[in-house]
Design a protein around this motif. Structure first.
Motif, PDB file in Angstrom:
ATOM      1  N   VAL A   1       9.544  -5.823   9.229  1.00  0.00           N
ATOM      2  CA  VAL A   1       8.722  -4.626   9.423  1.00  0.00           C
ATOM      3  C   VAL A   1       7.436  -4.751   8.608  1.00  0.00           C
ATOM      4  O   VAL A   1       7.330  -5.582   7.704  1.00  0.00           O
ATOM      5  CB  VAL A   1       9.489  -3.348   9.014  1.00  0.00           C
ATOM      6  CG1 VAL A   1      10.726  -3.176   9.891  1.00  0.00           C
ATOM      7  CG2 VAL A   1       9.893  -3.393   7.534  1.00  0.00           C
ATOM      8  N   ASP A   2       6.447  -3.922   8.943  1.00  0.00           N
ATOM      9  CA  ASP A   2       5.212  -3.916   8.149  1.00  0.00           C
ATOM     10  C   ASP A   2       4.880  -2.522   7.612  1.00  0.00           C
ATOM     11  O   ASP A   2       3.852  -2.329   6.962  1.00  0.00           O
ATOM     12  CB  ASP A   2       4.030  -4.484   8.940  1.00  0.00           C
ATOM     13  CG  ASP A   2       3.735  -3.725  10.231  1.00  0.00           C
ATOM     14  OD1 ASP A   2       4.193  -2.567  10.376  1.00  0.00           O
ATOM     15  OD2 ASP A   2       3.060  -4.293  11.109  1.00  0.00           O
TER      16      ASP A   2
ATOM     17  N   VAL B   1       4.892   3.373   3.049  1.00  0.00           N
ATOM     18  CA  VAL B   1       4.776   2.105   2.320  1.00  0.00           C
ATOM     19  C   VAL B   1       4.451   1.041   3.363  1.00  0.00           C
ATOM     20  O   VAL B   1       5.159   0.936   4.373  1.00  0.00           O
ATOM     21  CB  VAL B   1       6.083   1.725   1.597  1.00  0.00           C
ATOM     22  CG1 VAL B   1       5.895   0.428   0.812  1.00  0.00           C
ATOM     23  CG2 VAL B   1       6.536   2.839   0.676  1.00  0.00           C
ATOM     24  N   SER B   2       3.396   0.247   3.137  1.00  0.00           N
ATOM     25  CA  SER B   2       3.004  -0.732   4.156  1.00  0.00           C
ATOM     26  C   SER B   2       2.547  -2.035   3.514  1.00  0.00           C
ATOM     27  O   SER B   2       2.158  -2.078   2.353  1.00  0.00           O
ATOM     28  CB  SER B   2       1.888  -0.169   5.039  1.00  0.00           C
ATOM     29  OG  SER B   2       0.733   0.144   4.280  1.00  0.00           O
ATOM     30  N   ASP B   3       2.614  -3.091   4.323  1.00  0.00           N
ATOM     31  CA  ASP B   3       2.229  -4.433   3.882  1.00  0.00           C
ATOM     32  C   ASP B   3       2.227  -5.315   5.116  1.00  0.00           C
ATOM     33  O   ASP B   3       2.413  -4.844   6.245  1.00  0.00           O
ATOM     34  CB  ASP B   3       3.227  -4.946   2.833  1.00  0.00           C
ATOM     35  CG  ASP B   3       2.779  -6.256   2.179  1.00  0.00           C
ATOM     36  OD1 ASP B   3       1.569  -6.553   2.243  1.00  0.00           O
ATOM     37  OD2 ASP B   3       3.619  -6.966   1.629  1.00  0.00           O
TER      38      ASP B   3
ATOM     39  N   ASN C   1       0.858  -1.169   0.000  1.00  0.00           N
ATOM     40  CA  ASN C   1       0.000   0.000   0.000  1.00  0.00           C
ATOM     41  C   ASN C   1       0.905   1.232   0.000  1.00  0.00           C
ATOM     42  O   ASN C   1       1.872   1.302   0.766  1.00  0.00           O
ATOM     43  CB  ASN C   1      -0.908   0.020   1.225  1.00  0.00           C
ATOM     44  CG  ASN C   1      -1.958  -1.074   1.177  1.00  0.00           C
ATOM     45  OD1 ASN C   1      -2.533  -1.361   0.125  1.00  0.00           O
ATOM     46  ND2 ASN C   1      -2.204  -1.705   2.309  1.00  0.00           N
ATOM     47  N   TRP C   2       0.582   2.205  -0.862  1.00  0.00           N
ATOM     48  CA  TRP C   2       1.406   3.393  -1.029  1.00  0.00           C
ATOM     49  C   TRP C   2       0.600   4.626  -0.630  1.00  0.00           C
ATOM     50  O   TRP C   2      -0.497   4.849  -1.152  1.00  0.00           O
ATOM     51  CB  TRP C   2       1.868   3.530  -2.482  1.00  0.00           C
ATOM     52  CG  TRP C   2       2.645   2.344  -2.970  1.00  0.00           C
ATOM     53  CD1 TRP C   2       2.150   1.173  -3.454  1.00  0.00           C
ATOM     54  CD2 TRP C   2       4.070   2.212  -2.990  1.00  0.00           C
ATOM     55  NE1 TRP C   2       3.166   0.316  -3.785  1.00  0.00           N
ATOM     56  CE2 TRP C   2       4.360   0.919  -3.513  1.00  0.00           C
ATOM     57  CE3 TRP C   2       5.135   3.047  -2.638  1.00  0.00           C
ATOM     58  CZ2 TRP C   2       5.672   0.466  -3.685  1.00  0.00           C
ATOM     59  CZ3 TRP C   2       6.429   2.591  -2.807  1.00  0.00           C
ATOM     60  CH2 TRP C   2       6.691   1.321  -3.326  1.00  0.00           C
TER      61      TRP C   2
ATOM     62  N   VAL D   1      16.626  12.942   4.708  1.00  0.00           N
ATOM     63  CA  VAL D   1      15.494  12.013   4.565  1.00  0.00           C
ATOM     64  C   VAL D   1      15.600  10.979   5.690  1.00  0.00           C
ATOM     65  O   VAL D   1      16.591  10.259   5.780  1.00  0.00           O
ATOM     66  CB  VAL D   1      15.489  11.305   3.197  1.00  0.00           C
ATOM     67  CG1 VAL D   1      14.262  10.388   3.086  1.00  0.00           C
ATOM     68  CG2 VAL D   1      15.505  12.319   2.061  1.00  0.00           C
ATOM     69  N   THR D   2      14.592  10.959   6.545  1.00  0.00           N
ATOM     70  CA  THR D   2      14.528   9.967   7.615  1.00  0.00           C
ATOM     71  C   THR D   2      13.600   8.844   7.186  1.00  0.00           C
ATOM     72  O   THR D   2      12.464   9.097   6.761  1.00  0.00           O
ATOM     73  CB  THR D   2      14.014  10.588   8.926  1.00  0.00           C
ATOM     74  OG1 THR D   2      14.940  11.585   9.359  1.00  0.00           O
ATOM     75  CG2 THR D   2      13.883   9.524  10.020  1.00  0.00           C
ATOM     76  N   VAL D   3      14.081   7.615   7.288  1.00  0.00           N
ATOM     77  CA  VAL D   3      13.283   6.442   6.927  1.00  0.00           C
ATOM     78  C   VAL D   3      13.146   5.572   8.170  1.00  0.00           C
ATOM     79  O   VAL D   3      14.139   5.093   8.717  1.00  0.00           O
ATOM     80  CB  VAL D   3      13.935   5.645   5.787  1.00  0.00           C
ATOM     81  CG1 VAL D   3      13.033   4.468   5.389  1.00  0.00           C
ATOM     82  CG2 VAL D   3      14.192   6.546   4.586  1.00  0.00           C
ATOM     83  N   GLU D   4      11.908   5.400   8.618  1.00  0.00           N
ATOM     84  CA  GLU D   4      11.633   4.576   9.785  1.00  0.00           C
ATOM     85  C   GLU D   4      11.045   3.237   9.346  1.00  0.00           C
ATOM     86  O   GLU D   4      10.227   3.185   8.414  1.00  0.00           O
ATOM     87  CB  GLU D   4      10.638   5.269  10.715  1.00  0.00           C
ATOM     88  CG  GLU D   4      11.129   6.590  11.294  1.00  0.00           C
ATOM     89  CD  GLU D   4      10.021   7.290  12.049  1.00  0.00           C
ATOM     90  OE1 GLU D   4       9.823   6.984  13.237  1.00  0.00           O
ATOM     91  OE2 GLU D   4       9.347   8.136  11.424  1.00  0.00           O
ATOM     92  N   GLY D   5      11.439   2.173  10.016  1.00  0.00           N
ATOM     93  CA  GLY D   5      10.847   0.857   9.810  1.00  0.00           C
ATOM     94  C   GLY D   5      10.033   0.492  11.029  1.00  0.00           C
ATOM     95  O   GLY D   5      10.562   0.462  12.152  1.00  0.00           O
ATOM     96  N   LEU D   6       8.737   0.248  10.835  1.00  0.00           N
ATOM     97  CA  LEU D   6       7.827   0.006  11.955  1.00  0.00           C
ATOM     98  C   LEU D   6       7.203  -1.379  11.882  1.00  0.00           C
ATOM     99  O   LEU D   6       7.089  -1.970  10.801  1.00  0.00           O
ATOM    100  CB  LEU D   6       6.713   1.058  11.992  1.00  0.00           C
ATOM    101  CG  LEU D   6       7.114   2.519  12.137  1.00  0.00           C
ATOM    102  CD1 LEU D   6       7.302   3.165  10.766  1.00  0.00           C
ATOM    103  CD2 LEU D   6       6.084   3.300  12.936  1.00  0.00           C
TER     104      LEU D   6
END
Length: 218
Positions: A149-150, A94-96, A57-58, A116-121
């Motif tokens: 991550v999701d 971005v999620s899945d 999902n974007w 650019v901060t990129v978090e993985g949740l």
């Protein structure tokens, strides 16, 4: 069954078990999203990334083929004609279900020194976070290695508009994203000193079994 046959089978099984334990050769193929294989919906210039692309999902991610300008959209193309970008310079998601995020190329669209901060949740909790500084002139390959991550959350801020882009009429904390790589598994290779030791143990175990078998047959 002859002793030689038994030895051969036991040796094969012992080595096989060692290989399985070490995870040797367990490599899964990576998937790379280039944003070039999305059917054209609105215009060649810009359109949203549709949900389902790559299985994700974007949210607030668009793609563009801004190939006629000097901006980072053009300079950030790694493959094909298209790159993805965060709409209006705002956070994008971005999620899945559970996945591994390995790497991507990032380029500032308008501001050099863009952060650019990129978090993985996972389930709303931040497991990983990395901030990189990128420029407009060329893409930067960033290895993230976010496992299990999701959701990914991209946030951009800062930077200064370079002189060569002042007259383009653009501006903002947008970034270009290309060659999004996920679910790549690294091969697990044992330490060079560990593998011979484990194989020696496997050989000794095989010898013990054979010795017991000979005693029973005598």
């Amino acid at each position: 069954m002859s002793i030689s046959t038994v030895a051969k089978k036991l040796s094969t099984a012992a080595i096989g078990a060692t290989v399985i334990v070490l995870g040797i050769g367990a490599v899964a193929q990576a998937t790379v999203l280039t944003f070039d294989d999305i059917p054209l919906i609105f215009s060649r210039y810009s359109e949203p990334i549709p949900n389902g692309y790559g299985g994700f999902n974007w949210n607030n991610f668009f793609r563009t083929s801004d190939t006629y300008s000097l901006t980072g959209y053009n300079n950030g193309r790694v493959s094909g004609d298209y790159v993805s970008y965060n709409g209006f310079g705002l956070p994008a998601l971005v999620s899945d279900s559970i996945f591994d995020f390995n790497s991507a190329y990032l380029t500032a669209a308008f501001y050099d020194g863009l952060s650019v901060t990129v978090e993985g949740l996972k389930s709303g909790a931040t497991l990983y976070s990395k901030t990189v500084v990128v420029n407009t002139t060329q893409p930067t390959l960033v290895n993230f290695d976010y496992f299990g991550v999701d959701e990914l959350r991209f946030t951009s801020f800062g930077g200064v508009e370079p002189d060569y882009l002042i007259n383009t009429g653009g501006g903002g904390t947008n970034f270009a994203l290309d060659n999004f790589t996920f679910n790549e598994k690294a091969t697990s290779v044992p330490e060079s000193t560990l593998l011979p030791a484990l194989l020696s143990i496997a050989t000794l175990s095989t010898g013990s079994v054979l010795k017991r078998k000979q005693l029973k047959q005598s």
